[in-house]
Design a protein around this motif. Structure first.
Motif, PDB file in Angstrom:
ATOM      1  N   ASP A 341      58.234  62.947  59.813  1.00 16.49           N
ATOM      2  CA  ASP A 341      58.295  63.240  61.538  1.00 16.49           C
ATOM      3  C   ASP A 341      59.000  62.085  62.380  1.00 16.49           C
ATOM      4  OD1 ASP A 341      59.668  66.575  61.053  1.00 16.49           O
ATOM      5  OD2 ASP A 341      57.358  66.688  61.396  1.00 16.49           O
ATOM      6  N   PHE A 342      58.157  60.904  62.551  1.00 14.13           N
ATOM      7  CA  PHE A 342      57.801  59.962  63.317  1.00 14.13           C
ATOM      8  C   PHE A 342      58.885  59.483  62.857  1.00 14.13           C
ATOM      9  CE2 PHE A 342      57.024  55.240  63.378  1.00 14.13           C
ATOM     10  CZ  PHE A 342      56.060  54.937  64.259  1.00 14.13           C
ATOM     11  N   ILE A 344      61.701  60.320  61.634  1.00 20.24           N
ATOM     12  CA  ILE A 344      63.365  60.857  62.043  1.00 20.24           C
ATOM     13  C   ILE A 344      63.170  60.530  63.164  1.00 20.24           C
ATOM     14  CG2 ILE A 344      64.481  62.378  61.544  1.00 20.24           C
ATOM     15  CD1 ILE A 344      63.288  63.532  59.514  1.00 20.24           C
ATOM     16  N   GLY A 345      61.991  60.494  64.201  1.00 21.56           N
ATOM     17  CA  GLY A 345      62.749  60.519  65.395  1.00 21.56           C
ATOM     18  C   GLY A 345      62.830  58.832  66.331  1.00 21.56           C
ATOM     19  N   HIS A 346      62.680  58.306  65.181  1.00 22.15           N
ATOM     20  CA  HIS A 346      62.866  57.015  65.531  1.00 22.15           C
ATOM     21  C   HIS A 346      64.307  56.568  65.320  1.00 22.15           C
ATOM     22  CE1 HIS A 346      58.917  56.615  67.116  1.00 22.15           C
ATOM     23  NE2 HIS A 346      58.638  55.612  67.769  1.00 22.15           N
ATOM     24  N   GLU A 348      67.069  59.022  64.191  1.00 21.98           N
ATOM     25  CA  GLU A 348      68.721  59.471  64.413  1.00 21.98           C
ATOM     26  C   GLU A 348      68.809  58.589  66.133  1.00 21.98           C
ATOM     27  OE1 GLU A 348      66.954  63.444  65.180  1.00 21.98           O
ATOM     28  OE2 GLU A 348      65.782  62.592  66.617  1.00 21.98           O
TER      29      GLU A 348
END
Length: 389
Positions: A341-342, A344-346, A348
Motif C-alpha cells: 500500500d505504501f 502503490i500510494g507513492h 501511482e
C-alpha cells in the motif's frame, strides 16, 4: 619513535629520560602538566577546541598525580580525540590503590608502572606497548587501503549501470542507493530494434564484496545475453546457465539472485516478462488500473533448469511500470500488504518520471534510519504517440 614524558617532578623526568637513553630511546619530549601535554598534542581541554591532524608521539608516560588536572582526567580527554586514542598511555604512579589503578585503565590507559621506577619493568612495559601500537597501526593502514579499494570498486560498479533512456514512445529511469560501498543490485536496459526494449532488474543474495563480485560477473555477460536471446524465458535460462558455471570449491553458501526481465514492444504495445522470484513489478495503466507482474518462478542460480511460464500484457494508452528491489519495501515496517500500500500510494498517479518526488519518498525517508539493504527503483514510462507502421 618518540616518547612523551608528562610529570610535574623534574627529578622523575630526569630518571625516566636516562633510562630511555640507555635503551637507545633518545627521541623524547617532556611536559610538566596536563595542560602542557595538551599543547604538545595540539588539543584543548574540551574536544573540538583545537585539533592538530598530525601528531608525532608514539607513546605517553603520564604521571597519575599532578596539580590542576590528574593523569586520569587527562587520559579521558585524550580518548575523546579519534586521532589520539590509539597512542598508548602508560600511567606512572606512586599510588598502590587498586581502585585508582582500575580507574586509570578504564579511562584509556594501556598499562601502568609504580614508583620508585624499576628499570627492567618500565622498559618491558614500554616495549610491549610500542609493539602493540605497531601492530595496530599496521592494521589501521591496511583497513584504510581496503576502504580506498572498496571506494574504487564502488565507482567501477556504478559505472556499469545503464544511464537513462528517453525515446519518443518509451523512457526508463532509475534511482539506486546501496547499503554499503559495494552492492548486490543491478539494473540495465537495451534497445532490441524494431521499437523493442529489454529491461532487467536483479537482486543478488547477501551484501558486500562477494555479492558485488557475482553482480559484476552478471553485468559482464548481460548485454550479450539480452541482445542474443531477447525473449524473457531464454534470457533468464541463459543467465541461470552462466551463473551455474561459477563453480566455487567448498562453497558453504549457495548464491543466487532474483530477477525480473521485461521486453516492451512499443509497436505492438505489448509487455512480455519473466519474474524469477523478484518482488512483483507494478504496471500503472492509463485507465487507473494497476496490474502486478507477480507470476513468479524460482530465483536464478538455485537449479540447473528453471521451470517458468512467460507472461504477456497489452496496453493502449500511456502508463508506467515500476520495478523495485525489496529494500524499497522494507522502508515500512509491518505486513506485506502495508508495504505494498505504501509503494502503490507513492508510485501511482502521473506516468512521467519525477526524480525529486521519488527520491523524497524512498531515498531520503525518515522512516528508515539505517540502510540495511540496497534500494533500487526503475521507472518505465510508456508514452502515447503514433505507432510506427
Amino acid at each position: 619513535m618518540k616518547i612523551l614524558i608528562v610529570d610535574d617532578n623534574p627529578t622523575n623526568v630526569i630518571i625516566i629520560r636516562e633510562i630511555l637513553k640507555k635503551e637507545n630511546y633518545r627521541n623524547t619530549n617532556t611536559a610538566p602538566s596536563a595542560r602542557a601535554m595538551f599543547e604538545i598534542l595540539g588539543i584543548g581541554l574540551h574536544p573540538g577546541d583545537i585539533v592538530t591532524t598530525k601528531v608525532d608521539i608514539d607513546l605517553i608516560l603520564l604521571d597519575m598525580m599532578m596539580p590542576e588536572m590528574d593523569g586520569i582526567e587527562a587520559c579521558r580527554i585524550i580518548q575523546e580525540y579519534d586521532h589520539l586514542k590509539d597512542i598508548p598511555i602508560i600511567m606512572v604512579t606512586a599510588v598502590g590503590d587498586s581502585k585508582k589503578l582500575a580507574e586509570a585503565l578504564d579511562s584509556g590507559a594501556t598499562d601502568y608502572v609504580t614508583k620508585p621506577i624499576n628499570k627492567v619493568e618500565i622498559m618491558a612495559r614500554i616495549r610491549l606497548a610500542l609493539r602493540l601500537k605497531k601492530e595496530k597501526d599496521w592494521h589501521k593502514e591496511r583497513d584504510q587501503r581496503i576502504q580506498e579499494e572498496l571506494r574504487l570498486a564502488a565507482l567501477v560498479q556504478n559505472a556499469v549501470l545503464t544511464p537513462p533512456l528517453e525515446e519518443e514512445l518509451f523512457e526508463v529511469h532509475a534511482l539506486y542507493q546501496p547499503a554499503s560501498e559495494l552492492a548486490g543490485d543491478l539494473y540495465a536496459w537495451y534497445p532490441l530494434g524494431d521499437g523493442r526494449y529489454g529491461i532487467i532488474l536483479l537482486d543478488m543474495m547477501g551484501h558486500g564484496i562477494s555479492s558485488s563480485l557475482f553482480c559484476m560477473f552478471i553485468a559482464s555477460v548481460l548485454k550479450d545475453t539480452v541482445t542474443t536471446h531477447v525473449e524473457p524465458e531464454k534470457v533468464i535460462q541463459e543467465l541461470n546457465r552462466r551463473f551455474n558455471q561459477l563453480y566455487i570449491e567448498n562453497e558453504l553458501v549457495q548464491y543466487y539472485f532474483t530477477a525480473i526481465y521485461i521486453v516492451v514492444d512499443t509497436r505492438m504495445k505489448r509487455i512480455d516478462y519473466v519474474n524469477a522470484g523478484h518482488p512483483p513489478a507494478l504496471f500503472f495503466q492509463g485507465n487507473g488500473r494497476i496490474i502486478m507482474l507477480d507470476e513468479v518462478c524460482c530465483p536464478v542460480g538455485l537449479f540447473d533448469k528453471i521451470e517458468m511460464k512467460p507472461q504477456s500484457l497489452y496496453y493502449e494508452d500511456e502508463g508506467h511500470i515500476a520495478l523495485y528491489t525489496d529494500g524499497l519495501m522494507e522502508i515500512v515496517e509491518g505486513e506485506h500488504d502495508a508495504q505494498m500500500d505504501f509503494l502503490i500510494g507513492h508510485l501511482e498517479g502521473h506516468h512521467e518520471w519525477n526524480e525529486e518526488s521519488m527520491r523524497q519518498a524512498f531515498f531520503n525517508s525518515e522512516l528508515q534510519q539505517e540502510r540495511d539493504d540496497d534500494k533500487c527503483l526503475v521507472w518505465i514510462t510508456l508514452k502515447e504517440g503514433e505507432t510506427p507502421e
